[in-house]
Design an enzyme around this catalytic site. Structure first.
Site, PDB file in Angstrom:
ATOM      1  CE1 TYR A 101      -3.687   2.558   0.988  1.00 22.73           C
ATOM      2  CE2 TYR A 101      -1.814   3.633   2.027  1.00 22.73           C
ATOM      3  CZ  TYR A 101      -3.106   3.683   1.547  1.00 22.73           C
ATOM      4  OH  TYR A 101      -3.803   4.851   1.607  1.00 22.73           O
ATOM      5  CD  GLU A 185      -5.816   4.633  -1.197  1.00 20.07           C
ATOM      6  OE1 GLU A 185      -5.913   4.825   0.013  1.00 20.07           O
ATOM      7  OE2 GLU A 185      -6.784   4.293  -1.921  1.00 20.07           O
TER       8      GLU A 185
END
Ligand SMILES: Nc1ncnc2c1ncn2[C@@H]1O[C@H](COP(=O)(O)OP(=O)(O)O)[C@@H](O)[C@H]1O
Ligand SMILES: [Mg+2]
Length: 379
Positions: A101, A185
């Protein structure tokens, strides 16, 4: 403004970040043709501006073009967290070794950006953050220094990402800065079995204040209108300063500050505001009628709270506006009005005289909010 995954993917590709080959389709037939061009086996991904598509059944593998057509047919039209799927992205499947992530987000309270990274990316990052916060690394980024290679290598090392992810982190920072984004993101960023670092999913939120110089996504046309809340579109067409929220108490006020505190007071009474609507200083009958009609057309609204503090525009003028608005708008839900300030007594008298069965008055903001919450819950 949020971008769709396929738009984020397109940006990433331009900045040299590796992404799977992909195409967008808005019909099952097109999906089949795209799958054929992409080599047959594909991942079919719902294009909606919300996360958690995988868990909702909006990300599925298809082994050949015929299966891609079938899968696309299932996914198109699906509702994912209130977003209808109008198009799918067909992407080449990637042989995943591990999922990470990474994101950059503006941290307003610190006047900086924050890099967030974890070696445990994938679909359950929120859970990782909640249950094992130590697995998620946060590092402040000075906006003037940015993320040169050394900083990127530091983030990667701290989070347990492969060293080869540093170039991607640097490139992602360029996306954020040059595209005027508030958030970039990637979840998951993956290492493939062959050792390549690829972005498999992307979310980019652009800063609307910079839209004057970021014209590229401005004219999105119908694709974006799907997502735009219909109420907001209707309000915007009438020139209203309206933002849709999740609650049941419609709110109208004069002045942004007063409306903001009205939202707080409504929340303090255990109800949820359904919207923000600032009718500004003018408060003419037309604006009042426009505002009321937008709010009344929101199916979640069960009561409306009009909160006015008369200043240059006196309360009697606002009361006149409400009375005249009631001539053109059929009131279908209870309306609580609080008038205070300049000429409040005359304003209240005007509303008393009109004596509409669904209109009530309250003298204080707290009292009015309590009454509106009560009526909203009774409905
Ligand atoms: N091109 C791809 N190849 C292989 N697996 C993929 C691909 N795209 C997505 N996935 C898998 O599906 C999961 C969910 O997809 P993702 O795009 O992250 O959607 P969401 O975050 O909305 O659930 C990913 O974590 C990844 O494991
Ligand atoms: Mg994802």
């Amino acid at each position: 403004m949020d971008l769709y995954e396929h738009q984020a993917r397109e940006l990433f590709e331009e900045y040299g970040i590796l992404v799977p080959r992909a195409e967008v389709a808005d019909s099952a037939k097109e999906a089949r043709a795209s799958a054929a061009r992409l080599g047959g086996r594909v991942v079919v991904k719902a294009q909606v501006k919300t996360g958690g598509r995988g868990k909702a059944g909006g990300v599925k593998f298809a082994r050949d073009p015929a299966a891609a057509e079938l899968t696309a047919r299932q996914i198109l039209g699906m509702d994912i967290k209130g977003h209808t799927v109008h198009s799918v992205m067909l992407a080449q499947p990637v042989d995943i070794d591990s999922e990470f992530y990474v994101s950059y987000v503006l941290d307003r309270s610190q006047g900086r950006f924050l890099a967030i990274a974890s070696a445990e990316g994938g679909m359950d990052i929120e859970e990782v953050a909640a249950t094992r916060p130590e697995a998620v690394v946060r590092m402040a980024i000075d906006p003037f220094e940015g993320v040169p290679h050394k900083k990127a290598a530091g983030i990667a090392a701290a989070a347990g990402l492969p060293a080869s992810a540093a170039d991607t982190l640097t490139a992602l920072w360029s996306v954020l800065i040059r595209e005027d984004a508030l958030l970039v993101e990637v979840n998951p960023l993956v290492r493939t079995a062959q050792g390549q670092i690829l972005a498999l999913d992307g979310k980019v939120t652009l800063d609307d204040n910079a839209s004057f110089r970021q014209t590229r996504w401005g004219a999105q046309g119908p694709a974006d209108r799907h997502e735009a809340d219909e109420l907001e579109a209707a309000a915007a067409a009438k020139g209203l300063n309206y933002v849709k929220l999740d609650g049941e108490v419609g709110v109208i006020g004069n002045g942004a500050g007063l409306v903001m505190s009205t939202l707080d007071v409504v929340a303090g009474c255990g109800a949820r505001p359904a919207n923000f609507l600032d009718i500004g200083g003018g408060a003419s009958a037309q604006i009042m009628a426009d505002g009321l009609s937008v709010i009344l057309s929101d199916p979640s609204v069960t009561a409306v709270f009009v909160n006015v503090f008369g200043g240059i525009t006196a309360c009697d003028a606002v009361a006149d506006g409400i009375v005249r608005a009631l001539e053109s708008v059929r009131l279908t839900k209870p309306l609580v009005v609080r008038l205070d300030g300049n000429n409040a007594a005359r304003g209240r008298a005007i509303l008393d005289e009109r004596a509409h069965p669904l209109v009530e008055q309250a003298t204080t903001m707290d009292g009015a909010a309590r009454r509106a919450a009560e009526l909203a819950h009774a409905a």
